[in-house]
Design a protein around this motif. Structure first.
Motif, mmCIF file in Angstrom:
data_model
loop_
_atom_site.group_PDB
_atom_site.id
_atom_site.type_symbol
_atom_site.label_atom_id
_atom_site.label_comp_id
_atom_site.label_asym_id
_atom_site.label_seq_id
_atom_site.Cartn_x
_atom_site.Cartn_y
_atom_site.Cartn_z
ATOM 1 N N LEU A 169 0.704 -1.107 -0.064
ATOM 2 C CA LEU A 169 0.135 -0.100 0.125
ATOM 3 C C LEU A 169 0.554 1.082 0.036
ATOM 4 O O LEU A 169 0.382 2.376 -0.433
ATOM 5 C CB LEU A 169 -0.861 -0.163 1.204
ATOM 6 N N LEU A 197 1.285 3.202 -3.328
ATOM 7 C CA LEU A 197 0.270 3.784 -4.178
ATOM 8 C C LEU A 197 0.704 4.925 -4.939
ATOM 9 O O LEU A 197 0.391 5.071 -6.036
ATOM 10 C CB LEU A 197 -0.812 4.267 -3.139
ATOM 11 N N GLU A 205 0.704 5.346 -8.855
ATOM 12 C CA GLU A 205 -0.387 6.208 -9.463
ATOM 13 C C GLU A 205 0.372 7.017 -10.693
ATOM 14 O O GLU A 205 -0.179 7.190 -11.719
ATOM 15 C CB GLU A 205 -1.046 7.121 -8.588
ATOM 16 N N ARG A 228 -7.018 6.709 -8.288
ATOM 17 C CA ARG A 228 -6.282 6.434 -7.259
ATOM 18 C C ARG A 228 -7.185 5.501 -6.410
ATOM 19 O O ARG A 228 -6.740 4.394 -5.836
ATOM 20 C CB ARG A 228 -6.304 7.784 -6.295
ATOM 21 N N PHE A 257 -5.760 1.678 -5.352
ATOM 22 C CA PHE A 257 -5.822 1.218 -3.920
ATOM 23 C C PHE A 257 -6.454 -0.056 -3.756
ATOM 24 O O PHE A 257 -5.821 -0.787 -2.981
ATOM 25 C CB PHE A 257 -6.514 2.419 -3.117
#
Length: 338
Positions: A9, A12, A16, A33, A37
């Protein structure tokens, strides 16, 4: 040192950035986004899960420079295509039109909307930073997921497939979409691909024609685009062809890009990789490039190494290499020559 590892995580923001750079056509890596996620979260859970029979799992990998922490690429495998939502392709079919009275016998090429590939494992979400495109690292990034599949076959289907972006121009205009999809959706190709990445797939079933499309009725431009890969996707396309994937009887429904497929057991990485034990010590210099991974699941790591052409029964690895692969003393590795 560049390694392939499962995404987490904390990646991210960097994922992106790469999703935005990949373009809208790669809808399995949407620049959205919340969806990214969800994608990473699902992957984290999949790597942590005990799996006896493959199902809704998805495995998302990143290419990381361990010295800087910068990510340079992504790739993924979906264990079961179409597990939670429909997966559509066009199948190339032939319909025969014949008239005995007129002595006419025509074989007509048609496209039929199909679910045939539901249940295959799908290689997807491939992106590598442009500066690495002409190095060995795209092969590492693409084939590392097959090393993972070779080590953990229970997590994947017997058939593997992938589809590559089809032909479109710099403005996002795709000839095949203009000839088919726009007539039923009434939106631009880029919008359609974006919706595919971020919305439920029911809109495809609601709007796509369910009767065969007669290819001769399409424009020459649309016909010529069928099965053609976007120039920007030549690198991942060629890697998969070298691996043993073949163009099957299907094309992508929006841009007409190629859908390639193979038996998992026939892929070179699956066939040619082997497991050998390791120890720490002075690593032998070599002239052959190898893809190397550990045999773990959630701690999976893969990298490139130059080693001798003739490998010993026990491979001695330098401590920094063993650390990068997260190996304990006497752990095994899976290895395959480039």
């Amino acid at each position: 040192m560049l390694i392939v590892r499962p995404s987490r995580l904390s990646d991210l923001a960097q994922v992106e950035r790469m999703a935005s750079a990949s373009g809208a056509a790669v809808h399995t890596l949407p620049a959205h986004r919340d969806k990214l996620f969800e994608k990473i979260s699902a992957s984290v859970h999949s790597f942590d899960a005990e799996v006896d029979v493959y199902g809704e799992e998805s495995y998302f990998f990143v290419l990381e420079n361990t010295a800087t922490g910068v990510l340079h690429g992504t790739s993924a495998v979906v264990a079961y295509t179409g597990f939670s939502e429909p997966f559509y392709v066009y199948r190339n079919d032939i319909i025969v039109h014949a008239s005995r009275a007129l002595k006419v016998h025509n074989r007509i090429h048609v496209l039929t909307l199909s679910h045939d590939l539901t249940g295959d494992s799908q290689l997807c979400s491939f992106y590598v930073d442009p500066e690495l495109a002409k190095t060995h690292y795209p092969r590492l990034l693409s084939r590392a997921r097959l090393l993972f599949a070779a080590q953990h076959p229970e997590r994947f289907a017997d058939n593997m497939m992938s589809f590559l972006p089809g032909v479109s121009d710099a403005t996002g205009r795709a000839p095949f979409w203009e000839g088919v999809g726009r007539k039923f959706f009434g939106i631009d190709y880029v919008q359609a691909e974006y919706f595919t990445g971020v919305k439920e797939k029911t809109f495809i079933a609601e709007l796509m024609p369910h009767y065969p499309i007669y290819v001769p009725l399409l424009s020459d431009e649309a016909q010529q685009a069928m099965g053609q890969v976007h120039p920007g996707s030549r690198v991942p396309f060629n890697i998969l062809l070298e691996e043993g994937f073949e163009a099957d009887n299907y094309i992508e429904i929006f841009d007409g890009g190629p859908v390639i497929r193979a038996k998992r057991e026939n892929l070179k990485t699956i066939q040619q990789s082997k497991v050998i034990p390791t120890r720490r010590g002075r690593q032998m210099a070599g002239e052959v490039w190898y893809l190397v991974s550990n045999t773990a699941i959630h701690r999976f790591r893969a990298m490139l190494l130059q080693l001798p052409a003739q490998l010993p029964d026990v491979l001695t690895l330098a401590s920094q290499v063993a650390d990068a692969l997260e190996l304990d003393d006497d752990d095994e590795i899976r290895i395959v020559p480039m």
